[in-house]
Design an enzyme around this catalytic site. Structure first.
Site, PDB file in Angstrom:
ATOM      1  CG  ASP A   1      43.816  45.887  43.470  1.00  0.00           C
ATOM      2  OD1 ASP A   1      43.255  46.954  43.155  1.00  0.00           O
ATOM      3  OD2 ASP A   1      43.242  44.780  43.458  1.00  0.00           O
TER       4      ASP A   1
ATOM      5  CG  HIS B   1      34.912  43.830  43.171  1.00  0.00           C
ATOM      6  ND1 HIS B   1      35.545  43.173  44.193  1.00  0.00           N
ATOM      7  CD2 HIS B   1      35.515  43.379  42.039  1.00  0.00           C
ATOM      8  CE1 HIS B   1      36.471  42.366  43.701  1.00  0.00           C
ATOM      9  NE2 HIS B   1      36.468  42.470  42.401  1.00  0.00           N
TER      10      HIS B   1
ATOM     11  CE  LYS C   1      39.722  45.586  42.972  1.00  0.00           C
ATOM     12  NZ  LYS C   1      40.630  44.809  43.822  1.00  0.00           N
TER      13      LYS C   1
ATOM     14  CE1 TYR D   1      39.514  40.138  44.570  1.00  0.00           C
ATOM     15  CE2 TYR D   1      41.524  41.280  45.170  1.00  0.00           C
ATOM     16  CZ  TYR D   1      40.525  41.024  44.254  1.00  0.00           C
ATOM     17  OH  TYR D   1      40.553  41.630  43.026  1.00  0.00           O
TER      18      TYR D   1
END
Length: 280
Positions: free
Chosen positions: A49, A116, A83, A54
């Site tokens: 994931d 998200h 996401k 990120y």
């Protein structure tokens, strides 16, 4: 209930999603990230994931490509999630964000794509984009993250497709019981991020007592609690021994009494933002 690391739950779309996966939140691009993902896949993890925000999709993609070759796996053997970030919520922007994530990951498709955060006034247009991606066959499953009951009701009211997954902060101090009940009624799979509360629960007395009784770590007890509640869980670690330890939760079972004691620890306490009060 999951009996081994590669067991799956069937989403409302008919797609099989692993109960257990590796999260890579706060893991920077670089050798440590790549090795963590490769170690997890080599050990038997089949779910990874990540998210656009990120800023590690390229590393995840490199690790996935190398792990597939080194372990003689096919792309279809893995379940990869990403996401769309808040700045890209909107119909066209979300479609473009999906393409950008695929390019960074080096993949032809994602197994699961999530919104998200429920940014007011934006998430419904983003959901239409996810529906387009799904109906055109470009993604295997679609869902949301950090959505509360009222957000889900708002989406479902006008949606052609009900979200398949809702990934939320969930751990013994934030058990999300009402949200879990609602999602079960709607056929939405709950997934836990920060299942170990970023390590804040590792010295919790009740959890330590239960762990000692089973000859397990507190982390293993928490992750087992997730699975026995029908919650998909994605603990984060970059250390190989911890990645292996986290997944060693299929050789014991918590009793009804254990489960009730852990349930009783709920404090509605978050480590991350409150979706209803976060300044997006």
């Amino acid at each position: 209930m999951a009996l081994h690391l590669q067991d799956t739950t069937r989403l409302n779309s008919g797609v099989n999603m692993p109960w257990f996966g590796l999260g890579v939140f706060q893991v920077e691009e670089g050798a440590e990230l790549i090795q963590a993902v490769k170690s997890a896949i080599a050990y038997g993890y089949r779910s990874v994931d990540t998210a656009a925000i990120y800023q590690n999709e390229r590393g995840v993609g490199q690790a996935v490509a190398e792990a597939l070759a080194e372990n003689q796996l096919a792309r279809e053997d893995l379940f990869i999630t990403s996401k769309v970030w808040n700045a890209d919520l909107g119909y066209e922007a979300t479609l473009a964000a999906y393409d950008a994530s695929l390019e960074k990951l080096g993949l032809d498709y994602l197994d699961l794509y999530l919104i998200h955060w429920p940014v007011q006034g934006k998430y419904k247009d983003a959901w239409r984009a996810l529906e387009t991606l799904y109906t055109s066959g470009r993604v295997k499953a679609i869902g949301v993250s950090n959505f509360q009951i009222h957000h889900l009701e708002d989406v479902i009211r006008d949606a052609k497709i009900t979200p398949m997954v809702n990934q939320v902060e969930l751990h013994p101090y934030l058990s999300q019981r009402e949200l879990r009940r609602f999602c079960k009624e709607q056929g939405i799979q709950i997934e836990a991020w920060s299942p170990l509360m970023q390590g804040q629960l590792l010295d919790q007395p009740v959890l330590k007592e239960i762990a000692a009784a089973h000859g397990k770590s507190v982390a293993q007890v928490i992750l087992r609690w997730d699975l026995q509640h029908g919650i998909v869980t994605i603990p984060k670690s970059t250390k190989e021994h911890r990645i292996i330890e986290n997944a060693s939760v299929f050789d014991f079972e918590l009793s009804t009494g254990d489960m009730e004691r852990i349930d009783g620890l709920n404090q509605d306490k978050r480590t991350g933002p409150d979706p209803d009060h976060f300044d997006f």
